[in-house]
Scaffold this motif. Structure first.
Motif, PDB file in Angstrom:
ATOM      1  N   GLY A  72     -65.889 -48.048  -1.934  1.00 57.86           N
ATOM      2  CA  GLY A  72     -66.311 -46.966  -2.827  1.00 57.86           C
ATOM      3  C   GLY A  72     -67.561 -47.330  -3.597  1.00 57.86           C
ATOM      4  O   GLY A  72     -68.480 -46.518  -3.728  1.00 57.86           O
ATOM      5  N   SER A  73     -67.644 -48.566  -4.101  1.00 59.30           N
ATOM      6  CA  SER A  73     -68.846 -48.978  -4.831  1.00 59.30           C
ATOM      7  C   SER A  73     -70.033 -49.116  -3.881  1.00 59.30           C
ATOM      8  O   SER A  73     -71.170 -48.819  -4.265  1.00 59.30           O
ATOM      9  CB  SER A  73     -68.609 -50.286  -5.579  1.00 59.30           C
ATOM     10  N   ASP A  74     -69.778 -49.527  -2.644  1.00 59.45           N
ATOM     11  CA  ASP A  74     -70.861 -49.593  -1.657  1.00 59.45           C
ATOM     12  C   ASP A  74     -71.406 -48.203  -1.347  1.00 59.45           C
ATOM     13  O   ASP A  74     -72.617 -48.018  -1.211  1.00 59.45           O
ATOM     14  CB  ASP A  74     -70.378 -50.244  -0.353  1.00 59.45           C
ATOM     15  N   GLN A  80     -77.264 -43.955  -4.000  1.00 56.50           N
ATOM     16  CA  GLN A  80     -78.360 -44.126  -4.960  1.00 56.50           C
ATOM     17  C   GLN A  80     -79.616 -44.620  -4.244  1.00 56.50           C
ATOM     18  O   GLN A  80     -80.712 -44.124  -4.485  1.00 56.50           O
ATOM     19  CB  GLN A  80     -77.951 -45.105  -6.069  1.00 56.50           C
ATOM     20  N   ARG A  81     -79.438 -45.606  -3.367  1.00 56.97           N
ATOM     21  CA  ARG A  81     -80.580 -46.150  -2.619  1.00 56.97           C
ATOM     22  C   ARG A  81     -81.184 -45.075  -1.721  1.00 56.97           C
ATOM     23  O   ARG A  81     -82.405 -44.984  -1.589  1.00 56.97           O
ATOM     24  CB  ARG A  81     -80.129 -47.356  -1.781  1.00 56.97           C
ATOM     25  N   ASN A  82     -80.349 -44.244  -1.137  1.00 57.47           N
ATOM     26  CA  ASN A  82     -80.826 -43.149  -0.293  1.00 57.47           C
ATOM     27  C   ASN A  82     -81.661 -42.172  -1.110  1.00 57.47           C
ATOM     28  O   ASN A  82     -82.721 -41.714  -0.660  1.00 57.47           O
ATOM     29  CB  ASN A  82     -79.637 -42.439   0.354  1.00 57.47           C
ATOM     30  N   ARG A  83     -81.205 -41.846  -2.334  1.00 56.19           N
ATOM     31  CA  ARG A  83     -81.996 -40.955  -3.201  1.00 56.19           C
ATOM     32  C   ARG A  83     -83.338 -41.574  -3.550  1.00 56.19           C
ATOM     33  O   ARG A  83     -84.375 -40.897  -3.544  1.00 56.19           O
ATOM     34  CB  ARG A  83     -81.214 -40.645  -4.483  1.00 56.19           C
ATOM     35  N   GLU A  84     -83.330 -42.878  -3.861  1.00 60.07           N
ATOM     36  CA  GLU A  84     -84.587 -43.565  -4.192  1.00 60.07           C
ATOM     37  C   GLU A  84     -85.550 -43.539  -3.012  1.00 60.07           C
ATOM     38  O   GLU A  84     -86.753 -43.272  -3.186  1.00 60.07           O
ATOM     39  CB  GLU A  84     -84.307 -45.016  -4.590  1.00 60.07           C
TER      40      GLU A  84
END
Length: 123
Positions: A72-74, A80-84
């Motif tokens: 879940g944390s991954d 988040q990384r995908n949005r960045e």
């Protein structure tokens, strides 16, 4: 019909499932378990129909809750990384578009300043 003694029993199959769950962090597929045990998929399904039904149950949870928390944390971190990366890509595309417009404008100004004459093209 005689029983083949080298075939695994239910305890061996359950141990293999737990091993694969710890290794991957999720419930293994029927085919994965069969391959892990060295059985053909149809043989596994025929010999262990109850285990097949249990593996196919969508409400089944992995053996270790810590793995679920980690997954879940991954997922949150990857989203988040995908949005960045999406934002960075959008910025890069905008920059390329702007540079293309500036380049064309500068080329036209250079042509005017150096009195470039364009020859007509034959069609």
């Amino acid at each position: 019909m005689t029983r083949n003694s080298d075939q695994p029993d239910a305890a061996v199959v359950n141990a293999a499932i737990e091993h694969l769950e710890r290794q991957t962090g999720r419930s293994p597929s029927v085919l994965t378990v069969a391959r892990h045990l060295g059985l053909a998929n149809t043989t596994f399904r025929r010999r262990f129909p109850g285990i097949v039904d249990r593996l196919r149950d969508p409400n089944r949870v992995p053996a270790t809750p810590d793995v679920r928390r980690q997954v879940g944390s991954d997922v949150i971190r990857l989203r988040q990384r995908n949005r960045e990366l999406t934002d960075a890509l959008t910025l890069a595309v905008s920059s390329i578009q702007r540079l293309s417009i500036d380049n064309r404008s500068l080329c036209r100004q250079l042509e005017v300043a150096t009195a470039v004459t364009h020859l007509p093209r034959k069609s």
